[in-house]
Design a protein around this motif. Structure first.
Motif, PDB file in Angstrom:
ATOM      1  N   TYR A 123     -11.248  -6.341  -6.909  1.00 36.33           N
ATOM      2  CA  TYR A 123     -11.155  -4.664  -6.685  1.00 36.33           C
ATOM      3  C   TYR A 123      -9.976  -3.978  -6.416  1.00 36.33           C
ATOM      4  O   TYR A 123      -8.803  -4.797  -5.927  1.00 36.33           O
ATOM      5  CB  TYR A 123     -11.966  -3.812  -5.306  1.00 36.33           C
ATOM      6  N   ARG A 124      -9.415  -3.363  -7.684  1.00 36.11           N
ATOM      7  CA  ARG A 124      -7.761  -3.009  -7.234  1.00 36.11           C
ATOM      8  C   ARG A 124      -8.337  -0.942  -6.910  1.00 36.11           C
ATOM      9  O   ARG A 124      -9.511  -0.477  -7.391  1.00 36.11           O
ATOM     10  CB  ARG A 124      -6.844  -1.974  -8.599  1.00 36.11           C
ATOM     11  N   GLN A 125      -7.499  -0.356  -5.644  1.00 38.24           N
ATOM     12  CA  GLN A 125      -7.686   0.564  -5.208  1.00 38.24           C
ATOM     13  C   GLN A 125      -6.867   1.590  -5.558  1.00 38.24           C
ATOM     14  O   GLN A 125      -5.638   1.259  -4.722  1.00 38.24           O
ATOM     15  CB  GLN A 125      -8.498   0.841  -3.545  1.00 38.24           C
ATOM     16  N   PHE A 126      -6.017   2.534  -6.170  1.00 36.08           N
ATOM     17  CA  PHE A 126      -5.323   3.386  -6.629  1.00 36.08           C
ATOM     18  C   PHE A 126      -5.485   4.427  -5.625  1.00 36.08           C
ATOM     19  O   PHE A 126      -6.497   4.812  -4.963  1.00 36.08           O
ATOM     20  CB  PHE A 126      -5.493   4.605  -7.659  1.00 36.08           C
TER      21      PHE A 126
ATOM     22  N   HIS B 269       4.769  -5.506 -12.500  1.00 38.29           N
ATOM     23  CA  HIS B 269       5.650  -4.514 -12.375  1.00 38.29           C
ATOM     24  C   HIS B 269       5.495  -3.219 -12.166  1.00 38.29           C
ATOM     25  O   HIS B 269       4.405  -3.132 -10.995  1.00 38.29           O
ATOM     26  CB  HIS B 269       5.373  -3.876 -14.197  1.00 38.29           C
ATOM     27  N   PRO B 270       5.858  -2.018 -11.733  1.00 36.22           N
ATOM     28  CA  PRO B 270       5.764  -1.189 -10.609  1.00 36.22           C
ATOM     29  C   PRO B 270       4.638  -0.203 -10.718  1.00 36.22           C
ATOM     30  O   PRO B 270       3.469  -0.064  -9.980  1.00 36.22           O
ATOM     31  CB  PRO B 270       7.287   0.260 -11.048  1.00 36.22           C
ATOM     32  N   GLU B 271       4.047  -0.571 -12.140  1.00 36.48           N
ATOM     33  CA  GLU B 271       2.183  -0.123 -12.589  1.00 36.48           C
ATOM     34  C   GLU B 271       1.450  -0.650 -12.063  1.00 36.48           C
ATOM     35  O   GLU B 271       0.584  -0.322 -11.491  1.00 36.48           O
ATOM     36  CB  GLU B 271       2.089   0.519 -13.573  1.00 36.48           C
ATOM     37  N   ASP B 272       1.686  -1.771 -11.712  1.00 40.68           N
ATOM     38  CA  ASP B 272       1.010  -2.895 -10.351  1.00 40.68           C
ATOM     39  C   ASP B 272       1.121  -2.205  -9.198  1.00 40.68           C
ATOM     40  O   ASP B 272      -0.567  -3.057  -8.539  1.00 40.68           O
ATOM     41  CB  ASP B 272       0.902  -4.283 -11.129  1.00 40.68           C
ATOM     42  N   SER B 273       1.989  -2.081  -8.933  1.00 38.49           N
ATOM     43  CA  SER B 273       1.781  -1.289  -7.282  1.00 38.49           C
ATOM     44  C   SER B 273       0.430  -0.668  -7.256  1.00 38.49           C
ATOM     45  O   SER B 273      -0.314   0.206  -7.716  1.00 38.49           O
ATOM     46  CB  SER B 273       3.041  -0.043  -6.824  1.00 38.49           C
ATOM     47  N   SER B 274      -0.209  -1.134  -6.111  1.00 40.05           N
ATOM     48  CA  SER B 274      -1.886  -1.029  -5.967  1.00 40.05           C
ATOM     49  C   SER B 274      -2.492  -1.788  -4.072  1.00 40.05           C
ATOM     50  O   SER B 274      -1.292  -1.937  -3.829  1.00 40.05           O
ATOM     51  CB  SER B 274      -2.805  -1.023  -6.866  1.00 40.05           C
ATOM     52  N   PHE B 275      -3.234  -1.451  -4.036  1.00 42.10           N
ATOM     53  CA  PHE B 275      -4.014  -1.727  -2.564  1.00 42.10           C
ATOM     54  C   PHE B 275      -4.940  -2.593  -3.471  1.00 42.10           C
ATOM     55  O   PHE B 275      -5.544  -2.415  -4.200  1.00 42.10           O
ATOM     56  CB  PHE B 275      -4.550  -0.710  -1.786  1.00 42.10           C
ATOM     57  N   TYR B 276      -5.235  -3.455  -3.579  1.00 47.14           N
ATOM     58  CA  TYR B 276      -6.268  -5.042  -4.042  1.00 47.14           C
ATOM     59  C   TYR B 276      -7.301  -5.375  -2.646  1.00 47.14           C
ATOM     60  O   TYR B 276      -6.356  -5.917  -1.571  1.00 47.14           O
ATOM     61  CB  TYR B 276      -5.441  -6.148  -4.891  1.00 47.14           C
ATOM     62  N   ILE B 277      -8.192  -5.050  -3.382  1.00 42.19           N
ATOM     63  CA  ILE B 277      -9.189  -5.261  -2.171  1.00 42.19           C
ATOM     64  C   ILE B 277     -10.396  -6.451  -2.659  1.00 42.19           C
ATOM     65  O   ILE B 277     -10.707  -7.019  -3.967  1.00 42.19           O
ATOM     66  CB  ILE B 277     -10.261  -4.242  -1.646  1.00 42.19           C
TER      67      ILE B 277
ATOM     68  N   PHE C 263     -16.082  -7.557   2.546  1.00 41.35           N
ATOM     69  CA  PHE C 263     -14.643  -7.005   2.205  1.00 41.35           C
ATOM     70  C   PHE C 263     -13.489  -7.245   3.073  1.00 41.35           C
ATOM     71  O   PHE C 263     -13.862  -7.604   4.816  1.00 41.35           O
ATOM     72  CB  PHE C 263     -14.637  -5.572   2.108  1.00 41.35           C
ATOM     73  N   GLY C 264     -12.832  -7.994   2.782  1.00 41.57           N
ATOM     74  CA  GLY C 264     -11.127  -8.149   3.240  1.00 41.57           C
ATOM     75  C   GLY C 264     -10.458  -7.106   3.301  1.00 41.57           C
ATOM     76  O   GLY C 264     -10.926  -5.362   2.723  1.00 41.57           O
ATOM     77  N   PRO C 265      -9.983  -6.868   3.832  1.00 46.96           N
ATOM     78  CA  PRO C 265      -8.945  -5.835   4.872  1.00 46.96           C
ATOM     79  C   PRO C 265      -8.149  -5.717   3.581  1.00 46.96           C
ATOM     80  O   PRO C 265      -7.767  -3.987   3.915  1.00 46.96           O
ATOM     81  CB  PRO C 265      -7.988  -6.430   5.989  1.00 46.96           C
ATOM     82  N   GLY C 266      -7.534  -5.859   2.656  1.00 51.58           N
ATOM     83  CA  GLY C 266      -6.900  -4.950   2.054  1.00 51.58           C
ATOM     84  C   GLY C 266      -5.329  -5.700   1.409  1.00 51.58           C
ATOM     85  O   GLY C 266      -4.929  -6.199   2.747  1.00 51.58           O
ATOM     86  N   THR C 267      -4.838  -5.817   0.492  1.00 49.76           N
ATOM     87  CA  THR C 267      -3.447  -6.074  -0.151  1.00 49.76           C
ATOM     88  C   THR C 267      -2.673  -4.672  -0.646  1.00 49.76           C
ATOM     89  O   THR C 267      -3.157  -4.736  -1.470  1.00 49.76           O
ATOM     90  CB  THR C 267      -3.640  -7.612  -0.429  1.00 49.76           C
ATOM     91  N   ARG C 268      -1.966  -4.866   0.108  1.00 46.77           N
ATOM     92  CA  ARG C 268      -1.052  -3.424  -0.589  1.00 46.77           C
ATOM     93  C   ARG C 268      -0.034  -4.326  -1.095  1.00 46.77           C
ATOM     94  O   ARG C 268       1.218  -4.419  -0.777  1.00 46.77           O
ATOM     95  CB  ARG C 268      -0.589  -2.261   0.830  1.00 46.77           C
ATOM     96  N   LEU C 269       0.424  -4.236  -2.555  1.00 50.76           N
ATOM     97  CA  LEU C 269       1.683  -4.682  -2.856  1.00 50.76           C
ATOM     98  C   LEU C 269       2.265  -3.544  -3.812  1.00 50.76           C
ATOM     99  O   LEU C 269       2.083  -2.265  -4.179  1.00 50.76           O
ATOM    100  CB  LEU C 269       0.405  -5.615  -4.925  1.00 50.76           C
ATOM    101  N   THR C 270       3.743  -3.440  -3.758  1.00 48.24           N
ATOM    102  CA  THR C 270       4.397  -2.350  -3.916  1.00 48.24           C
ATOM    103  C   THR C 270       5.713  -3.508  -4.992  1.00 48.24           C
ATOM    104  O   THR C 270       5.871  -4.572  -4.735  1.00 48.24           O
ATOM    105  CB  THR C 270       5.050  -2.399  -3.231  1.00 48.24           C
TER     106      THR C 270
END
Lengths: 116, 113
Positions: A36-39, A85-93, A107-114
């Motif tokens: 999942y991706r969470q904005f 790219h910057p627009e890929d920055s998001s929280f991936y779960i 669910f996993g705890p998520g990964t914050r990608l910047t």
């Protein structure tokens, strides 16, 4: 029981590089894993579903060449964001389920990608 | 296609007060229904789920939810909120295969002393 981990928990990368995120089921065999991706301030959007040993099924609008998913074993799935790219920055779960635990996703705890 | 609506983006309640978070779904039949809680920087934790049977479902942490078919709703309730309940709450539906879970946009709960 039924613990899912993600690594890394956060990552910063330069634009154009690739980033790999791991999702592991620690105490059960995950026949199916979801990404999942969470904005910010938004809900989770399902990106893809992966079954062990099979190609992932991507949701409409998700670029499969950009978000490479590999579910090589019953305890590990990876998501690689290619040429980020910057627009890929998001929280991936990620989440995982098993035929023996069919009625719940863990669910996993998520990964914050910047991406800079 | 299934959809989920959580009409309240943000709710503030006093500690000890009762809580109700609203959730409405759109689906032709009775879907599987879930409530999840997400604390800051954390993954989602399942609070409760409804598949069939008794329409009042008990979950963890003192939460309960009631499925009302006539209103297409699955509201989450807690009689007395604790400060530790401050988090974001997501309602979710699955049209019947646990492969395509659709999440609502979430309700952020703030608890004040």
């Amino acid at each position: 029981g039924a613990v899912v981990s993600q690594h890394p928990s956060w990552v910063i990368c330069k634009s154009g590089t690739s980033v790999k995120i791991e999702c592991r089921s620690l105490d059960f065999q995950a026949t199916t894993m979801f990404w999942y991706r969470q904005f910010p301030k938004q809900s989770l959007m399902l990106m893809a579903t992966s079954n062990e040993g099979s190609k992932a099924t991507y949701e409409q609008g998700v670029e499969k060449d950009k978000f490479l998913i590999n579910h090589a074993s019953l305890t590990l799935s990876t998501l690689t964001v290619t040429s980020a790219h910057p627009e890929d920055s998001s929280f991936y779960i990620c989440s995982a389920t098993s035929t023996g635990l069919w009625d719940e996703q863990f669910f996993g705890p998520g990964t914050r990608l910047t991406v800079l | 296609a299934q959809s989920v609506t959580q009409p309240d983006i943000h709710i503030t309640v006093s500690e000890g007060a009762s809580l109700e978070l609203r959730c409405n779904y759109s689906y032709g039949a009775t879907p599987y229904l879930f409530w999840y809680v997400q604390s800051p920087g954390q993954g989602l934790q399942l609070l409760l789920k409804y598949f069939s049977g008794d329409t009042l479902v008990q979950g963890i942490k003192g939460f309960e939810a009631e499925f009302k078919r006539s209103q297409s709703s699955f509201n989450l309730r807690k009689p007395s909120v604790h400060w530790s309940d401050a988090a974001e709450y997501f309602c979710a539906v699955d049209a019947g295969g646990y492969q395509k879970v659709t999440f609502g946009t979430g309700t952020k709960l703030q608890v004040i002393p």
